[in-house]
Each structure stands twice: as structure tokens, then as C-alpha cells.
Design a protein around this motif. Structure first.
Motif, short mmCIF file in Angstrom:
data_model
loop_
_atom_site.label_atom_id
_atom_site.label_comp_id
_atom_site.label_asym_id
_atom_site.label_seq_id
_atom_site.Cartn_x
_atom_site.Cartn_y
_atom_site.Cartn_z
N ALA A 1 0.83 -1.22 0.00
CA ALA A 1 0.00 0.00 0.00
C ALA A 1 0.86 1.26 0.00
O ALA A 1 0.55 2.24 -0.70
CB ALA A 1 -0.93 -0.02 1.21
N GLU A 2 1.94 1.26 0.75
CA GLU A 2 2.82 2.43 0.81
C GLU A 2 3.50 2.68 -0.53
O GLU A 2 3.57 3.83 -1.00
CB GLU A 2 3.87 2.25 1.91
N LEU A 3 3.98 1.63 -1.18
CA LEU A 3 4.65 1.79 -2.46
C LEU A 3 3.70 2.28 -3.54
O LEU A 3 4.13 2.90 -4.52
CB LEU A 3 5.30 0.47 -2.88
N PHE A 4 2.41 2.03 -3.37
CA PHE A 4 1.41 2.50 -4.33
C PHE A 4 0.91 3.91 -4.01
O PHE A 4 0.01 4.42 -4.67
CB PHE A 4 0.22 1.53 -4.39
N GLY A 5 1.50 4.54 -2.98
CA GLY A 5 1.20 5.95 -2.73
C GLY A 5 0.20 6.22 -1.63
O GLY A 5 -0.44 7.28 -1.62
N ASN A 6 0.08 5.32 -0.67
CA ASN A 6 -0.89 5.49 0.42
C ASN A 6 -0.20 5.71 1.76
O ASN A 6 0.88 5.17 2.01
CB ASN A 6 -1.79 4.25 0.52
N ASN A 7 -0.85 6.50 2.62
CA ASN A 7 -0.41 6.61 4.01
C ASN A 7 -0.91 5.39 4.77
O ASN A 7 -2.09 5.02 4.65
CB ASN A 7 -0.98 7.88 4.65
N VAL A 8 -0.03 4.78 5.53
CA VAL A 8 -0.37 3.54 6.24
C VAL A 8 0.00 3.67 7.71
O VAL A 8 1.08 4.16 8.05
CB VAL A 8 0.37 2.33 5.63
N GLU A 9 -0.91 3.22 8.58
CA GLU A 9 -0.59 3.09 10.01
C GLU A 9 -0.75 1.63 10.39
O GLU A 9 -1.68 0.94 9.95
CB GLU A 9 -1.50 3.97 10.87
N ARG A 10 0.15 1.16 11.24
CA ARG A 10 0.16 -0.24 11.66
C ARG A 10 -0.32 -0.37 13.10
O ARG A 10 0.06 0.44 13.95
CB ARG A 10 1.57 -0.80 11.52
N LEU A 11 -1.09 -1.42 13.34
CA LEU A 11 -1.55 -1.74 14.70
C LEU A 11 -1.43 -3.25 14.85
O LEU A 11 -2.26 -4.00 14.34
CB LEU A 11 -3.00 -1.28 14.90
N TYR A 12 -0.37 -3.69 15.54
CA TYR A 12 -0.04 -5.10 15.58
C TYR A 12 -0.26 -5.72 16.95
O TYR A 12 -0.15 -5.05 17.98
CB TYR A 12 1.41 -5.32 15.14
#
Length: 251
Positions: free
Chosen positions: A139-150
Motif C-alpha cells: 500500500a505504501e509503495l502504491f502511494g498510500n499513508n499507512v498506520e500499523r496496529l499489531y
């Protein structure tokens, strides 16, 4: 389409011969390497170039494909790439970047448009992180802001409830879970945003290498939950990107 316009402009200015332009156009639909047929047209059809699935390919084959895509000036992404494969790619293309947890390598030649919305990637356990990272990095490489919750699975559901602000900010949510895969239903029952569920092969014997999580997610009573294949973080990241880009791009 922009590349075609640039090509015609170069021909008009005399910067490129007709023969050279014809050679480029001949390879535009696809280029036959014998062991692979590269789909150079895919970015025009789908908005992103062809992605190299490295698993099952030899390092030499991956390097050859990467080099040909480089010559076309497109961005390159390889999934399920072992460290051995990346090291061979890096020898040929030093600017290649490796994301070890996601098992992805990338070469960014062209600026990627940035989408406005946020994608949240949620994992049930720490063991699910490799698949979650494949989704997040895609998703990041395709131009999106990403937040992770693990590591917020149902075994300690309070961990999820205490971090709901991350999920509520997102326009799309990817939920990655193995074992019984229940987390996807829980999250989908709490939000009004698209939820993409990714079953993983994490679990003991009766997990059947992810089949139990897949069936749980497919049979979810939370309406609107979308499910991809077992361990398919890439597919989830791609789908989330397609949804998120409908919200528009950053000016």
C-alpha cells in the motif's frame, strides 16, 4: 498514456527516429523473454506496473525481468523475494531497496501520486506481521499513508479497544489474522469503513495451514467484510489502494 505523448513529441522534435519509436511500441503490449512475457501495458490499464512474483523464479530470471523493466523507465516491485534474490538484484541495480519483513524489493523511478486517505493494517498476533507487512509495504509503495496496529487479537481484546483511534481514522482497514481468524469479524462489526480480511497460515494442526481462518472470515456475520486468499498480503494491499484512491489524491 503520458509516455506515449512524450514518445510522439520526441519523434516530432527529431529527438527519436521513427524506427526507434516503432521498436518501443512493438514491446508496449508485452515483451517476450522466452521464460516470461512482460506486460508493459499494465500501468496504462490498471494504474500500476506489473509486479514481479519472485517465488518459484530463479535469481537470474528476476534480475533479467527487473533490468528490462528498468529500461522501460517504470517503477518496479518484487514480492515474495528472498534475501538471496534481492542480493542478486542489488548487484545489477544498486538503488533497489529491500523490505525484509515483507519480503519485497522495490525500485522507484517515477514519482508516485499520493492518495489522501489512510489505510490501517491490523494484525491479530506478532506471528502475523510478515503478511501484514506485505500488505502495508504494498500500500505504501502504491502511494498510500499507512498506520500499523499489531498484536491486538481476540485473546486480549482490550488491546484492540484501547487503540481504536487508529482504526477510526482510516478510510480502509486491512485485518490480518491466523488461528481462528476472528479478529476480522470483530473489527468489521465496529466500523463503517471497508474491511479487507487476510487469513494467515499461522496456527496449530487443525488450523489446516490457514484454512480455518479463511472459512471463519468467509462465514463472518459482519456484513461487507471482504476476504483475500491465505497469506495474500499483497492482494489486500492492492485492493486497499484501489479503494483508497477513490477518495482523491493530494494536490
Amino acid at each position: 498514456m503520458e509516455k506515449l505523448k512524450d514518445l510522439l513529441l520526441k519523434v516530432q522534435k527529431g529527438e527519436l527516429s521513427v524506427e526507434e519509436a516503432m521498436k518501443f511500441l512493438r514491446d508496449l503490449p508485452y515483451e517476450d523473454l522466452g521464460f516470461a512475457k512482460l506486460d508493459h501495458h499494465r500501468a496504462l490499464r490498471r494504474g500500476v506496473p506489473e509486479v514481479i512474483f519472485c517465488q518459484g523464479k530463479t535469481p537470474k530470471q528476476v534480475v533479467r525481468i527487473t533490468e528490462r523493466m528498468m529500461q522501460k523507465g517504470t517503477n518496479i516491485m518484487g514480492t515474495r523475494a528472498s534475501l538471496e534474490i534481492f542480493e542478486e538484484v542489488e548487484k545489477a541495480i544498486p538503488e533497489a531497496v529491500y523490505y525484509p519483513e515483507a519480503r519485497i524489493f522495490a525500485v522507484i523511478k517515477e514519482p508516485v501520486p499520493k492518495n489522501k486517505g489512510l489505510i490501517a493494517v491490523v494484525s491479530a498476533g506478532t506471528s502475523d506481521i510478515p503478511v501484514a507487512e506485505e500488505a502495508a509495504v504494498t500500500a505504501e509503495l502504491f502511494g498510500n499513508n499507512v498506520e500499523r496496529l499489531y498484536d491486538v487479537g481476540v485473546a486480549g481484546i482490550h488491546r484492540l479497544f484501547m487503540n481504536m483511534e487508529v482504526i477510526k481514522r482510516a478510510q480502509v482497514i486491512i485485518v490480518v489474522a491466523g488461528m481462528e481468524g476472528a479478529l476480522a469479524s470483530v473489527v468489521a462489526g465496529l466500523v463503517d469503513k471497508p474491511v479487507i480480511a487476510v487469513p494467515t497460515s499461522v496456527g496449530y494442526g487443525a488450523n489446516f495451514s490457514g484454512l480455518s481462518a479463511l472459512l471463519t472470515m468467509l462465514n463472518s456475520c459482519a456484513g461487507g467484510l471482504t476476504v483475500v486468499n491465505i497469506d495474500n498480503g499483497f492482494g489486500a494491499g492492492f485492493a486497499a489502494h484501489q479503494i483508497n484512491k477513490l477518495g482523491g489524491q493530494v494536490e
